[in-house]
Design a protein around this motif. Structure first.
Motif, PDB file in Angstrom:
ATOM      1  N   ILE A 195       0.862  -1.173   0.000  1.00 44.30           N
ATOM      2  CA  ILE A 195       0.000   0.000   0.000  1.00 44.30           C
ATOM      3  C   ILE A 195       0.898   1.223   0.000  1.00 44.30           C
ATOM      4  CG2 ILE A 195      -1.671   1.361   1.314  1.00 44.30           C
ATOM      5  CD1 ILE A 195      -2.879  -1.199   2.345  1.00 44.30           C
ATOM      6  N   VAL A 196       0.569   2.175  -0.861  1.00 45.87           N
ATOM      7  CA  VAL A 196       1.333   3.416  -0.972  1.00 45.87           C
ATOM      8  C   VAL A 196       0.437   4.576  -0.565  1.00 45.87           C
ATOM      9  CG1 VAL A 196       2.562   4.949  -2.550  1.00 45.87           C
ATOM     10  CG2 VAL A 196       2.734   2.470  -2.842  1.00 45.87           C
ATOM     11  N   ALA A 197       0.938   5.427   0.325  1.00 49.54           N
ATOM     12  CA  ALA A 197       0.233   6.650   0.726  1.00 49.54           C
ATOM     13  C   ALA A 197       1.251   7.784   0.699  1.00 49.54           C
ATOM     14  CB  ALA A 197      -0.386   6.500   2.104  1.00 49.54           C
ATOM     15  N   SER A 198       1.430   8.373  -0.474  1.00 52.49           N
ATOM     16  CA  SER A 198       2.451   9.395  -0.656  1.00 52.49           C
ATOM     17  C   SER A 198       1.837  10.787  -0.582  1.00 52.49           C
ATOM     18  CB  SER A 198       3.161   9.201  -1.998  1.00 52.49           C
ATOM     19  OG  SER A 198       4.221  10.113  -2.159  1.00 52.49           O
ATOM     20  N   GLU A 199       2.297  11.587   0.373  1.00 51.89           N
ATOM     21  CA  GLU A 199       1.762  12.933   0.621  1.00 51.89           C
ATOM     22  C   GLU A 199       0.263  12.863   0.884  1.00 51.89           C
ATOM     23  OE1 GLU A 199       4.395  15.245   0.784  1.00 51.89           O
ATOM     24  OE2 GLU A 199       5.282  13.251   0.543  1.00 51.89           O
ATOM     25  N   VAL A 200      -0.119  11.925   1.731  1.00 48.54           N
ATOM     26  CA  VAL A 200      -1.532  11.685   2.017  1.00 48.54           C
ATOM     27  C   VAL A 200      -1.869  11.836   3.499  1.00 48.54           C
ATOM     28  CG1 VAL A 200      -3.323   9.898   2.064  1.00 48.54           C
ATOM     29  CG2 VAL A 200      -1.936  10.204   0.014  1.00 48.54           C
ATOM     30  N   VAL A 201      -1.051  11.270   4.385  1.00 50.09           N
ATOM     31  CA  VAL A 201      -1.453  11.197   5.791  1.00 50.09           C
ATOM     32  C   VAL A 201      -1.638  12.574   6.415  1.00 50.09           C
ATOM     33  CG1 VAL A 201      -0.374   8.934   6.111  1.00 50.09           C
ATOM     34  CG2 VAL A 201       0.933  10.997   6.656  1.00 50.09           C
ATOM     35  N   GLU A 202      -0.954  13.602   5.889  1.00 53.28           N
ATOM     36  CA  GLU A 202      -1.116  14.953   6.422  1.00 53.28           C
ATOM     37  C   GLU A 202      -2.437  15.589   6.012  1.00 53.28           C
ATOM     38  OE1 GLU A 202       1.553  15.451   2.725  1.00 53.28           O
ATOM     39  OE2 GLU A 202       1.118  13.949   4.259  1.00 53.28           O
ATOM     40  N   HIS A 203      -3.209  14.890   5.190  1.00 55.01           N
ATOM     41  CA  HIS A 203      -4.518  15.375   4.762  1.00 55.01           C
ATOM     42  C   HIS A 203      -5.666  14.622   5.430  1.00 55.01           C
ATOM     43  CE1 HIS A 203      -2.598  17.734   1.615  1.00 55.01           C
ATOM     44  NE2 HIS A 203      -1.954  16.648   1.206  1.00 55.01           N
ATOM     45  N   LEU A 204      -5.362  13.609   6.235  1.00 54.57           N
ATOM     46  CA  LEU A 204      -6.406  12.735   6.759  1.00 54.57           C
ATOM     47  C   LEU A 204      -7.023  13.268   8.046  1.00 54.57           C
ATOM     48  CD1 LEU A 204      -4.723   9.246   6.183  1.00 54.57           C
ATOM     49  CD2 LEU A 204      -6.282  10.501   4.668  1.00 54.57           C
ATOM     50  N   ALA A 205      -8.271  12.882   8.262  1.00 49.85           N
ATOM     51  CA  ALA A 205      -8.967  13.277   9.476  1.00 49.85           C
ATOM     52  C   ALA A 205      -8.667  12.347  10.639  1.00 49.85           C
ATOM     53  CB  ALA A 205     -10.477  13.316   9.217  1.00 49.85           C
ATOM     54  N   SER A 234       3.971  -4.589   2.402  1.00 46.92           N
ATOM     55  CA  SER A 234       4.670  -3.326   2.640  1.00 46.92           C
ATOM     56  C   SER A 234       3.721  -2.137   2.653  1.00 46.92           C
ATOM     57  CB  SER A 234       5.727  -3.095   1.558  1.00 46.92           C
ATOM     58  OG  SER A 234       6.783  -4.019   1.644  1.00 46.92           O
ATOM     59  N   LEU A 235       4.017  -1.184   3.537  1.00 44.41           N
ATOM     60  CA  LEU A 235       3.332   0.102   3.559  1.00 44.41           C
ATOM     61  C   LEU A 235       4.376   1.192   3.340  1.00 44.41           C
ATOM     62  CD1 LEU A 235       0.880   1.952   4.086  1.00 44.41           C
ATOM     63  CD2 LEU A 235       1.425   1.826   6.537  1.00 44.41           C
ATOM     64  N   PHE A 236       4.151   2.031   2.326  1.00 42.49           N
ATOM     65  CA  PHE A 236       5.062   3.127   2.007  1.00 42.49           C
ATOM     66  C   PHE A 236       4.348   4.456   2.249  1.00 42.49           C
ATOM     67  CE2 PHE A 236       6.408  -0.438  -0.660  1.00 42.49           C
ATOM     68  CZ  PHE A 236       7.768  -0.489  -0.392  1.00 42.49           C
ATOM     69  N   ILE A 237       4.995   5.328   3.021  1.00 43.90           N
ATOM     70  CA  ILE A 237       4.424   6.633   3.349  1.00 43.90           C
ATOM     71  C   ILE A 237       5.474   7.707   3.118  1.00 43.90           C
ATOM     72  CG2 ILE A 237       3.551   8.116   5.210  1.00 43.90           C
ATOM     73  CD1 ILE A 237       2.330   5.638   6.492  1.00 43.90           C
ATOM     74  N   THR A 238       5.086   8.797   2.471  1.00 38.09           N
ATOM     75  CA  THR A 238       5.901  10.011   2.476  1.00 38.09           C
ATOM     76  C   THR A 238       5.029  11.127   3.029  1.00 38.09           C
ATOM     77  OG1 THR A 238       5.331  10.778   0.236  1.00 38.09           O
ATOM     78  CG2 THR A 238       7.179   9.231   0.444  1.00 38.09           C
ATOM     79  N   THR A 239       5.604  11.971   3.890  1.00 41.18           N
ATOM     80  CA  THR A 239       4.812  13.013   4.534  1.00 41.18           C
ATOM     81  C   THR A 239       5.740  14.083   5.096  1.00 41.18           C
ATOM     82  OG1 THR A 239       3.021  13.418   6.127  1.00 41.18           O
ATOM     83  CG2 THR A 239       4.753  11.867   6.788  1.00 41.18           C
ATOM     84  N   ILE A 240       5.199  14.985   5.903  1.00 45.91           N
ATOM     85  CA  ILE A 240       5.956  16.086   6.483  1.00 45.91           C
ATOM     86  C   ILE A 240       6.069  15.905   7.993  1.00 45.91           C
ATOM     87  CG2 ILE A 240       3.932  17.562   6.739  1.00 45.91           C
ATOM     88  CD1 ILE A 240       5.763  19.954   6.068  1.00 45.91           C
TER      89      ILE A 240
END
Length: 330
Positions: free
Chosen positions: A207-217, A235-241
């Motif tokens: 699962i890929v969540a790129s530049e996503v988690v900073e937008h979630l509720a 695998s879980l891939f995350i990119t964020t701030i």
């Protein structure tokens, strides 16, 4: 130059605080966080599966919280709705995301190859099922599909999905193999579980969540869904701030108040998440974090590079560990 400087800081949004209790993660030598409610629900979910009750009989009710709980923030939907037609403008507001592919695509590819190996020249990810969460216009979905993966891109903004479908339709190599769906992650897990199961085992290799988690509720709902959508060892891939003073200065003081690159109030520093906090959240939902790498954007060149500093942006790779049996709560 100033506008390019601020593009990568666009749109970092709500994350509700959660209250947790600490336990010692055996064998890792550091503190992890556990959610008793989620653990209890996981037990009930497993018990439900043993009784052969279909998961989609409980749409969106994936924890003991109210059924209205969701990963989606309405203000984010409205913001991205207005940008849905601009995803493939490489000189526009998403230019930094286009450039980010130079890092995130190899990051995903190389980690998956180290786990699964490559079996087909030119299509190293052939045979792998990948879910791209918050895919937007398909900026990351398309290159992953070109590497041979069977990719499903989902996004709650229907117009963004329309843009993604339209763009892929012009490429004969993608038109019949790439898939998109306008839905949330929790909807895919709940209401669409049976449909996904018909096409395989209902689980993804990554699962890929790129530049996503900073937008979630709700990040707790997000991690719970990811855990239940992945195969063991997936695998879980995350990119964020990151959540640092530097990200506050760049994202709010500079971008909003000084340069006015983005509208005032776009960023809420309290809702950013640090690598440590994200790792603890993931570990509470059956993940083991394998690597965390800092990313740096150069506003002058418009390029990204890897760095040992995670103070602003970072990439994370985690594996879903084998589920341990929970105690009988009857």
């Amino acid at each position: 130059m100033y506008r390019r400087f601020g593009r990568f800081m666009l749109g970092h949004c709500p994350r509700e605080p959660v209250h947790v209790c600490k336990t010692l993660l055996s064998g890792r030598g550091r503190t992890a966080l556990k959610w008793p409610v989620c653990q209890h629900h996981t037990y009930l979910l497993r018990k439900t599966k043993r009784m052969d009750v279909e998961l989609h009989a409980f749409p969106c009710q994936i924890s003991a919280r109210p059924a209205s709980q969701t990963t989606v923030d309405p203000s984010e939907i409205k913001r991205f709705q207005s940008l849905a037609s601009k995803w493939w403008d490489e000189q526009g507001g998403f230019s930094a995301l286009h450039a980010l592919n130079d890092l995130r695509v190899p990051f995903i590819r190389d980690n998956l190859l180290s786990l699964h190996g490559g079996h087909r020249p030119g299509k190293p990810l052939a045979g792998l099922r990948i879910l791209d969460v918050g895919c937007g216009g398909g900026l990351l979905t398309e290159p992953l599909c070109r590497l041979g993966a069977n990719v499903l891109g989902i996004d709650p903004v229907a117009d963004s999905i329309g843009t993604a479908q339209l763009h892929s339709s012009f490429d004969p190599d993608l038109h019949h193999v790439i898939r998109y769906k306008a839905c949330t992650l929790e909807e895919l897990l709940g209401e669409e579980g049976a449909e996904e199961a018909e096409e395989g085992d209902g689980k993804f290799d990554a699962i890929v969540a790129s530049e996503v988690v900073e937008h979630l509720a709700d990040l707790e709902t997000f991690t719970f869904c990811c855990s239940n959508m992945l195969k063991p060892g997936g695998s879980l891939f995350i990119t964020t701030i990151n959540k640092t003073r530097l990200s506050y200065v760049l994202g709010i003081i500079v971008a909003e108040q000084l340069l006015r690159i983005v509208p005032s109030g776009t960023h809420d520093w309290d809702k950013f998440i640090s690598p440590v906090a994200l790792e603890r959240l993931l570990e509470s939902n059956s993940f083991s974090v394998q690597s965390i790498r800092g990313m740096l954007y150069n506003p002058l060149s418009g390029n990204w590079s890897w760095t040992n500093n995670t103070d602003i942006n970072y990439a994370l790779h985690a594996l879903k560990v084998s589920e341990e049996p929970l105690p009988d709560l009857d």
